[in-house]
Design an enzyme around this catalytic site. Structure first.
Site, mmCIF file in Angstrom:
data_model
loop_
_atom_site.group_PDB
_atom_site.id
_atom_site.type_symbol
_atom_site.label_atom_id
_atom_site.label_comp_id
_atom_site.label_asym_id
_atom_site.label_seq_id
_atom_site.Cartn_x
_atom_site.Cartn_y
_atom_site.Cartn_z
ATOM 1 N N GLY A 159 49.684 53.082 51.373
ATOM 2 C CA GLY A 159 50.112 51.866 51.441
ATOM 3 C C GLY A 159 50.834 51.107 50.043
ATOM 4 O O GLY A 159 51.497 50.087 49.403
ATOM 5 N N ASP A 177 33.702 28.175 39.899
ATOM 6 C CA ASP A 177 33.395 29.746 40.401
ATOM 7 C C ASP A 177 32.299 29.985 41.039
ATOM 8 O O ASP A 177 30.864 29.910 40.049
ATOM 9 C CB ASP A 177 33.172 30.260 38.984
ATOM 10 C CG ASP A 177 33.940 31.966 38.895
ATOM 11 O OD1 ASP A 177 33.105 33.076 40.180
ATOM 12 O OD2 ASP A 177 34.811 32.647 38.375
ATOM 13 N N ASN A 178 31.772 30.932 41.626
ATOM 14 C CA ASN A 178 30.314 31.117 42.662
ATOM 15 C C ASN A 178 29.746 33.469 42.309
ATOM 16 O O ASN A 178 28.780 33.022 42.581
ATOM 17 C CB ASN A 178 31.017 31.823 44.345
ATOM 18 C CG ASN A 178 31.564 32.826 44.682
ATOM 19 O OD1 ASN A 178 32.240 33.972 43.954
ATOM 20 N ND2 ASN A 178 32.760 33.150 46.172
ATOM 21 N N PHE A 193 47.380 58.973 42.032
ATOM 22 C CA PHE A 193 48.470 58.811 43.461
ATOM 23 C C PHE A 193 49.570 59.151 44.278
ATOM 24 O O PHE A 193 50.054 58.089 43.832
ATOM 25 C CB PHE A 193 47.387 57.949 43.758
ATOM 26 C CG PHE A 193 46.167 57.555 43.401
ATOM 27 C CD1 PHE A 193 45.554 58.212 43.869
ATOM 28 C CD2 PHE A 193 45.978 55.964 43.165
ATOM 29 C CE1 PHE A 193 43.900 57.945 43.376
ATOM 30 C CE2 PHE A 193 43.755 55.238 43.547
ATOM 31 C CZ PHE A 193 43.190 56.435 43.559
ATOM 32 N N TYR A 240 39.142 37.577 35.185
ATOM 33 C CA TYR A 240 39.959 38.030 34.311
ATOM 34 C C TYR A 240 40.835 37.248 34.289
ATOM 35 O O TYR A 240 41.826 36.683 33.138
ATOM 36 C CB TYR A 240 40.912 39.622 35.048
ATOM 37 C CG TYR A 240 41.929 40.415 34.419
ATOM 38 C CD1 TYR A 240 41.609 40.087 32.866
ATOM 39 C CD2 TYR A 240 42.697 40.606 35.169
ATOM 40 C CE1 TYR A 240 42.562 40.525 32.110
ATOM 41 C CE2 TYR A 240 44.180 41.200 34.228
ATOM 42 C CZ TYR A 240 43.951 41.651 33.193
ATOM 43 O OH TYR A 240 45.014 41.633 32.655
ATOM 44 N N ILE A 241 41.815 37.078 35.449
ATOM 45 C CA ILE A 241 42.397 36.143 34.576
ATOM 46 C C ILE A 241 42.745 34.320 34.443
ATOM 47 O O ILE A 241 42.601 33.874 33.600
ATOM 48 C CB ILE A 241 43.712 35.730 35.783
ATOM 49 C CG1 ILE A 241 44.518 37.312 35.651
ATOM 50 C CG2 ILE A 241 45.285 34.609 35.570
ATOM 51 C CD1 ILE A 241 45.430 37.520 37.106
ATOM 52 N N SER A 243 50.928 36.385 44.996
ATOM 53 C CA SER A 243 51.089 37.219 44.788
ATOM 54 C C SER A 243 52.762 38.606 45.136
ATOM 55 O O SER A 243 52.487 38.239 46.416
ATOM 56 C CB SER A 243 49.819 38.761 45.815
ATOM 57 O OG SER A 243 50.281 39.846 45.386
ATOM 58 N N ALA A 275 40.095 31.824 42.487
ATOM 59 C CA ALA A 275 39.610 32.701 43.106
ATOM 60 C C ALA A 275 40.123 33.404 44.421
ATOM 61 O O ALA A 275 39.920 32.772 45.204
ATOM 62 C CB ALA A 275 38.199 31.521 43.488
ATOM 63 N N LYS A 327 47.592 35.758 50.591
ATOM 64 C CA LYS A 327 48.709 35.054 50.163
ATOM 65 C C LYS A 327 49.849 34.183 50.452
ATOM 66 O O LYS A 327 49.677 32.759 50.603
ATOM 67 C CB LYS A 327 48.699 35.793 49.184
ATOM 68 C CG LYS A 327 48.147 36.678 48.502
ATOM 69 C CD LYS A 327 46.896 35.850 47.855
ATOM 70 C CE LYS A 327 46.189 35.581 46.970
ATOM 71 N NZ LYS A 327 45.193 35.273 46.072
ATOM 72 N N TYR A 384 45.170 41.543 52.738
ATOM 73 C CA TYR A 384 46.071 40.636 51.798
ATOM 74 C C TYR A 384 46.924 40.480 51.461
ATOM 75 O O TYR A 384 46.530 38.769 51.331
ATOM 76 C CB TYR A 384 45.598 41.543 50.634
ATOM 77 C CG TYR A 384 45.868 40.943 48.851
ATOM 78 C CD1 TYR A 384 44.991 40.124 48.025
ATOM 79 C CD2 TYR A 384 46.675 41.360 48.433
ATOM 80 C CE1 TYR A 384 45.253 39.466 47.535
ATOM 81 C CE2 TYR A 384 46.833 41.127 47.478
ATOM 82 C CZ TYR A 384 46.269 40.017 46.409
ATOM 83 O OH TYR A 384 46.046 39.876 45.277
ATOM 84 N N HIS A 413 42.280 49.243 39.132
ATOM 85 C CA HIS A 413 43.711 49.202 38.654
ATOM 86 C C HIS A 413 43.591 50.221 37.339
ATOM 87 O O HIS A 413 43.095 50.872 37.054
ATOM 88 C CB HIS A 413 43.508 47.443 38.195
ATOM 89 C CG HIS A 413 43.256 46.833 39.043
ATOM 90 N ND1 HIS A 413 42.800 46.052 39.660
ATOM 91 C CD2 HIS A 413 44.422 46.308 40.030
ATOM 92 C CE1 HIS A 413 42.531 45.124 39.772
ATOM 93 N NE2 HIS A 413 43.617 45.027 40.894
HETATM 94 N N1 UDP Z 1 47.002 54.386 40.791
HETATM 95 C C1 UDP Z 1 47.065 55.816 40.399
HETATM 96 N N2 UDP Z 1 45.343 55.994 39.799
HETATM 97 C C2 UDP Z 1 44.000 55.638 39.916
HETATM 98 C C3 UDP Z 1 44.313 53.515 40.271
HETATM 99 C C4 UDP Z 1 46.182 53.245 40.516
HETATM 100 O O1 UDP Z 1 47.294 56.428 40.274
HETATM 101 O O2 UDP Z 1 43.196 55.727 40.069
HETATM 102 C C5 UDP Z 1 49.119 53.939 40.636
HETATM 103 C C6 UDP Z 1 48.628 53.224 42.405
HETATM 104 O O3 UDP Z 1 49.249 54.007 43.129
HETATM 105 C C7 UDP Z 1 50.070 52.513 41.554
HETATM 106 C C8 UDP Z 1 50.076 51.724 40.240
HETATM 107 O O4 UDP Z 1 48.880 53.040 39.913
HETATM 108 O O5 UDP Z 1 51.119 52.970 42.165
HETATM 109 C C9 UDP Z 1 48.960 50.275 40.045
HETATM 110 O O6 UDP Z 1 47.710 50.184 40.816
HETATM 111 P P1 UDP Z 1 47.077 48.892 40.754
HETATM 112 O O7 UDP Z 1 45.837 49.598 41.776
HETATM 113 O O8 UDP Z 1 46.366 49.062 39.352
HETATM 114 O O9 UDP Z 1 47.727 47.893 40.945
HETATM 115 P P2 UDP Z 1 48.512 47.730 43.149
HETATM 116 O O10 UDP Z 1 50.115 48.078 42.009
HETATM 117 O O11 UDP Z 1 48.024 47.844 43.716
HETATM 118 O O12 UDP Z 1 48.814 46.382 42.656
#
Ligand code: UDP
Length: 325
Positions: A286, A34-35, A210, A14-15, A119, A76, A147, A143, A191
């Site tokens: 988390g 890139d693999n 979430f 992506y980036i 990150s 990568a 990093k 993860y 995402h």
């Molecule tokens: N999120 C959500 N529903 C989803 C995917 C993500 O509510 O289906 C929320 C997630 O809990 C976080 C925010 O969206 O608070 C961004 O999540 P993402 O996975 O895009 O990136 P992260 O912050 O984990 O790097």
């Protein structure tokens, strides 16, 4: 202008694809390694392409001895925090040991400039917000650890071998190139913005939120979304700094604006003009409530400024890509 040979590891991601496009537009010669484990060969905008992995020492030696490489950029990596808890060795292996192998090869061939995709996960649970670079480093997942350990390895490699690097600690990369030709495509997608736009496009029924009981104004998590081309322009600034002799540094890369999950959904609804059904779900383990970057350091040191300041512009660019895929 200095026309550079730049090895872009992970140039099909992506980036990486956005980076390659910008490097070509700036007159550089990118070579992608890139693999294709997660990248898309068909989205690579140009330059040379070599299929292979950073674990392949013989291949790295061949690349570094067959042409002069001025800078190595390393995109990568595996990026799923949850998966890294389930399968930590996948992350310690590729993200950490793989990078050690790459750095070793660079040192053998006297290549001394490195730009690293780090990150916000290196900080762990925020102790204050916005997070600046002096915030304690306590990653809460393999993860984030992978990093952070690379960052530590980079500092040690500068001391021992003169390998100079800039680590960019990404907050939430989002959006797509204005051309609509490249964009975010993960499989499976996890995402928020791509998932929300899949709902808008009709290929997904609803978006799960979430957690709606966080201590934030609307109860949902707050993140700092930065447009992918603003990320890319920071990498160009990092290359310039390394050419000017900059030593190893780590910078936050975000927009310094907190946007909630509900605000993302509302923006996507507005931008697409489509309904986006929502299901309120439990918190994802988390996830910190708020993750927002203080980005003053990179603005001051590298003279970097984001162009995409509003979340609406970021989501609009992503929608242009998603609406046609
Ligand atoms: N999120 C959500 N529903 C989803 C995917 C993500 O509510 O289906 C929320 C997630 O809990 C976080 C925010 O969206 O608070 C961004 O999540 P993402 O996975 O895009 O990136 P992260 O912050 O984990 O790097």
């Amino acid at each position: 202008m200095n026309r550079l040979n730049i090895l872009v590891v992970g140039g099909c991601g992506y980036i990486g694809t956005h980076m390659i496009k910008a490097l070509i537009a700036s007159g550089h010669r990118p070579i992608t390694l890139d693999n294709l484990s997660t990248g898309h060969r068909d989205l690579l905008p140009g330059g040379d392409f070599i299929e292979g992995a950073i674990e392949n020492t013989a291949l790295l030696d061949k690349i570094f001895s067959s042409r002069r490489i001025d800078v190595v950029m390393h995109f990568a990596a595996f990026i799923e925090v949850g998966e890294s808890v389930q399968d930590p060795l996948k992350y310690y292996g590729n993200n950490f040991s793989g990078t050690a192998n790459l750095l070793n090869a660079m040192i053998r061939h006297d290549i001394e400039r490195f730009v690293f995709s780090s990150s916000a996960a290196v900080y762990g649970e925020p102790q204050y917000t916005p997070i600046d670079e002096s915030h304690p480093l306590n990653p809460t997942s393999p993860y984030g650890e992978s990093k952070l350990w690379v960052e530590k390895m980079l500092t040690a490699c500068e001391r021992a071998h003169g390998l100079r690097s800039i680590a960019l600690r990404y907050f939430n990369a989002a959006g797509a190139d204005e051309s609509g030709e490249i964009g975010e495509q993960h499989d499976p997608e996890s995402h928020l913005i791509p998932l929300v736009l899949e709902v808008a496009r009709g290929t997904r029924d609803h978006i799960k939120i979430f957690g709606v009981d966080y201590p934030t104004p609307d109860g949902t998590c707050i993140r700092d979304y930065i447009h992918v081309n603003d990320l890319v322009s920071a990498h160009l600034a990092a290359i310039d700094a390394l050419l000017d002799g900059a030593g190893s540094k780590a910078y936050n890369l975000g927009n310094s604006q907190g946007i909630s999950v509900r605000e993302i959904i509302e923006t996507a609804q507005h931008v697409s003009g489509r309904p986006i059904p929502v299901v309120e779900d439990l918190r994802r383990p988390g996830d910190p409530a708020v993750l927002v970057a203080a980005s003053a350091k990179i603005k001051n040191d590298l003279n970097w400024q984001p162009r995409f300041e509003s979340i609406e512009e970021i989501v609009r660019s992503a929608w242009k890509w998603h609406a046609k895929t």
